[in-house]
Design a protein around this motif. Structure first.
Motif, PDB file in Angstrom:
ATOM      1  N   GLU A  56       0.830  -1.206   0.000  1.00  0.00           N
ATOM      2  CA  GLU A  56       0.000   0.000   0.000  1.00  0.00           C
ATOM      3  C   GLU A  56       0.867   1.259   0.000  1.00  0.00           C
ATOM      4  N   LEU A  57       1.908   1.227   0.811  1.00  0.00           N
ATOM      5  CA  LEU A  57       2.808   2.374   0.903  1.00  0.00           C
ATOM      6  C   LEU A  57       3.529   2.593  -0.427  1.00  0.00           C
ATOM      7  N   ALA A  58       3.973   1.509  -1.049  1.00  0.00           N
ATOM      8  CA  ALA A  58       4.652   1.609  -2.352  1.00  0.00           C
ATOM      9  C   ALA A  58       3.722   2.223  -3.386  1.00  0.00           C
ATOM     10  N   GLN A  59       2.491   1.746  -3.441  1.00  0.00           N
ATOM     11  CA  GLN A  59       1.533   2.268  -4.414  1.00  0.00           C
ATOM     12  C   GLN A  59       1.249   3.744  -4.144  1.00  0.00           C
ATOM     13  N   ALA A  60       1.042   4.098  -2.890  1.00  0.00           N
ATOM     14  CA  ALA A  60       0.729   5.487  -2.544  1.00  0.00           C
ATOM     15  C   ALA A  60       1.892   6.426  -2.845  1.00  0.00           C
ATOM     16  N   GLU A  61       3.119   5.934  -2.723  1.00  0.00           N
ATOM     17  CA  GLU A  61       4.302   6.752  -2.970  1.00  0.00           C
ATOM     18  C   GLU A  61       4.773   6.681  -4.421  1.00  0.00           C
ATOM     19  N   GLY A  62       4.134   5.818  -5.212  1.00  0.00           N
ATOM     20  CA  GLY A  62       4.468   5.742  -6.632  1.00  0.00           C
ATOM     21  C   GLY A  62       5.793   5.065  -6.919  1.00  0.00           C
ATOM     22  N   VAL A  63       6.146   4.070  -6.098  1.00  0.00           N
ATOM     23  CA  VAL A  63       7.385   3.315  -6.322  1.00  0.00           C
ATOM     24  C   VAL A  63       7.063   1.825  -6.344  1.00  0.00           C
ATOM     25  N   SER A  64       8.026   1.030  -6.782  1.00  0.00           N
ATOM     26  CA  SER A  64       7.816  -0.412  -6.831  1.00  0.00           C
ATOM     27  C   SER A  64       7.834  -0.998  -5.414  1.00  0.00           C
ATOM     28  N   GLN A  65       7.219  -2.152  -5.290  1.00  0.00           N
ATOM     29  CA  GLN A  65       7.196  -2.821  -3.987  1.00  0.00           C
ATOM     30  C   GLN A  65       8.612  -3.194  -3.525  1.00  0.00           C
ATOM     31  N   PRO A  66       9.495  -3.698  -4.416  1.00  0.00           N
ATOM     32  CA  PRO A  66      10.861  -3.980  -3.973  1.00  0.00           C
ATOM     33  C   PRO A  66      11.613  -2.725  -3.506  1.00  0.00           C
ATOM     34  N   ALA A  67      11.403  -1.612  -4.201  1.00  0.00           N
ATOM     35  CA  ALA A  67      12.060  -0.364  -3.780  1.00  0.00           C
ATOM     36  C   ALA A  67      11.562   0.071  -2.411  1.00  0.00           C
ATOM     37  N   MET A  68      10.258  -0.072  -2.170  1.00  0.00           N
ATOM     38  CA  MET A  68       9.708   0.307  -0.861  1.00  0.00           C
ATOM     39  C   MET A  68      10.198  -0.643   0.214  1.00  0.00           C
ATOM     40  N   THR A  69      10.321  -1.912  -0.112  1.00  0.00           N
ATOM     41  CA  THR A  69      10.841  -2.872   0.867  1.00  0.00           C
ATOM     42  C   THR A  69      12.248  -2.466   1.308  1.00  0.00           C
ATOM     43  N   GLN A  70      13.078  -2.070   0.353  1.00  0.00           N
ATOM     44  CA  GLN A  70      14.437  -1.610   0.693  1.00  0.00           C
ATOM     45  C   GLN A  70      14.403  -0.337   1.520  1.00  0.00           C
ATOM     46  N   LEU A  71      13.536   0.607   1.156  1.00  0.00           N
ATOM     47  CA  LEU A  71      13.433   1.861   1.902  1.00  0.00           C
ATOM     48  C   LEU A  71      12.958   1.592   3.323  1.00  0.00           C
ATOM     49  N   VAL A  72      11.969   0.739   3.483  1.00  0.00           N
ATOM     50  CA  VAL A  72      11.465   0.406   4.819  1.00  0.00           C
ATOM     51  C   VAL A  72      12.565  -0.279   5.635  1.00  0.00           C
ATOM     52  N   ALA A  73      13.353  -1.130   5.008  1.00  0.00           N
ATOM     53  CA  ALA A  73      14.458  -1.790   5.719  1.00  0.00           C
ATOM     54  C   ALA A  73      15.450  -0.748   6.235  1.00  0.00           C
ATOM     55  N   ARG A  74      15.787   0.249   5.404  1.00  0.00           N
ATOM     56  CA  ARG A  74      16.711   1.305   5.843  1.00  0.00           C
ATOM     57  C   ARG A  74      16.100   2.140   6.961  1.00  0.00           C
ATOM     58  N   MET A  75      14.826   2.498   6.804  1.00  0.00           N
ATOM     59  CA  MET A  75      14.163   3.300   7.833  1.00  0.00           C
ATOM     60  C   MET A  75      14.030   2.518   9.137  1.00  0.00           C
ATOM     61  N   SER A  76      13.804   1.226   9.039  1.00  0.00           N
ATOM     62  CA  SER A  76      13.716   0.376  10.227  1.00  0.00           C
ATOM     63  C   SER A  76      15.077   0.298  10.923  1.00  0.00           C
ATOM     64  N   ALA A  77      16.145   0.143  10.138  1.00  0.00           N
ATOM     65  CA  ALA A  77      17.497   0.091  10.710  1.00  0.00           C
ATOM     66  C   ALA A  77      17.861   1.408  11.399  1.00  0.00           C
ATOM     67  N   ASP A  78      17.294   2.513  10.906  1.00  0.00           N
ATOM     68  CA  ASP A  78      17.548   3.829  11.500  1.00  0.00           C
ATOM     69  C   ASP A  78      16.605   4.129  12.663  1.00  0.00           C
ATOM     70  N   GLY A  79      15.699   3.200  12.955  1.00  0.00           N
ATOM     71  CA  GLY A  79      14.779   3.393  14.075  1.00  0.00           C
ATOM     72  C   GLY A  79      13.622   4.332  13.788  1.00  0.00           C
ATOM     73  N   LEU A  80      13.358   4.612  12.508  1.00  0.00           N
ATOM     74  CA  LEU A  80      12.284   5.537  12.138  1.00  0.00           C
ATOM     75  C   LEU A  80      10.929   4.847  12.054  1.00  0.00           C
ATOM     76  N   VAL A  81      10.933   3.584  11.672  1.00  0.00           N
ATOM     77  CA  VAL A  81       9.704   2.803  11.551  1.00  0.00           C
ATOM     78  C   VAL A  81       9.929   1.433  12.183  1.00  0.00           C
ATOM     79  N   ALA A  82       8.824   0.759  12.426  1.00  0.00           N
ATOM     80  CA  ALA A  82       8.875  -0.623  12.908  1.00  0.00           C
ATOM     81  C   ALA A  82       7.882  -1.428  12.081  1.00  0.00           C
TER      82      ALA A  82
END
Length: 165
Positions: A56-82
């Motif tokens: 849902e986040l990938a679609q709303a942001e206009g990016v591919s699901q794999p790209a969003m998965t990578q972004l979420v992984a980085r944000m999770s590692a930085d403690g921004l999201v869980a």
């Protein structure tokens, strides 16, 4: 001051250029949290709408699901999201903003507000009034955006306001 008449093409060209310049200037002061514009946008959406699935986040942001998965992984590692499992669906994953992520968002927004306040403060009252008068039209312009950049929650409730950094 005489009113200047612009053709539609001139209006679109000048408006596009001004938006690009303003966004560039905002990005130069957006170093809070050391996050990218993509991360800030996704974080802002999650902060405004609440937990979303990665798809849902990938679609709303206009990016591919794999790209969003990578972004979420980085944000999770930085403690921004869980990542959390939605109730009743152990296989699904929801992405939620952490307290640290909310703090980064608030500090970025405060910098943007301060910067824009300084810019607007340098204008004469007539220019500030003209910008204030244009805000409802600009809000309608943003709200009329294409559906791919709206999340499922926004499509269900189109009047829901969205916050972005």
């Amino acid at each position: 001051m005489p009113t200047v008449r612009l053709s539609d093409q001139q209006l679109v060209g000048r408006f596009s250029l001004l938006l690009e310049q303003l966004v560039r200037r905002l990005r130069t002061i957006s170093s809070v949290g050391g996050i990218s514009a993509s991360a800030a946008s996704a974080l802002g959406r999650l902060g405004a709408e609440g937990p979303l699935r990665i798809t849902e986040l990938a679609q709303a942001e206009g990016v591919s699901q794999p790209a969003m998965t990578q972004l979420v992984a980085r944000m999770s590692a930085d403690g921004l999201v869980a990542r959390t499992a939605p109730e009743g669906d152990r296989r699904g994953v929801l992405v939620v903003v952490t307290a640290h992520g909310r703090d980064v968002l608030e500090r970025r927004r405060a910098r943007h507000v301060g910067f824009l306040d300084e810019l607007l403060g340098g204008l004469d009252p007539a220019d500030r009034a003209a910008i204030a008068a244009a805000l409802p039209a600009l809000e309608r312009l943003v709200d009329s955006g294409p559906p791919p950049f709206r999340s499922p929650k926004q499509r269900e409730n189109p009047s829901q306001e969205e916050e972005h950094p």
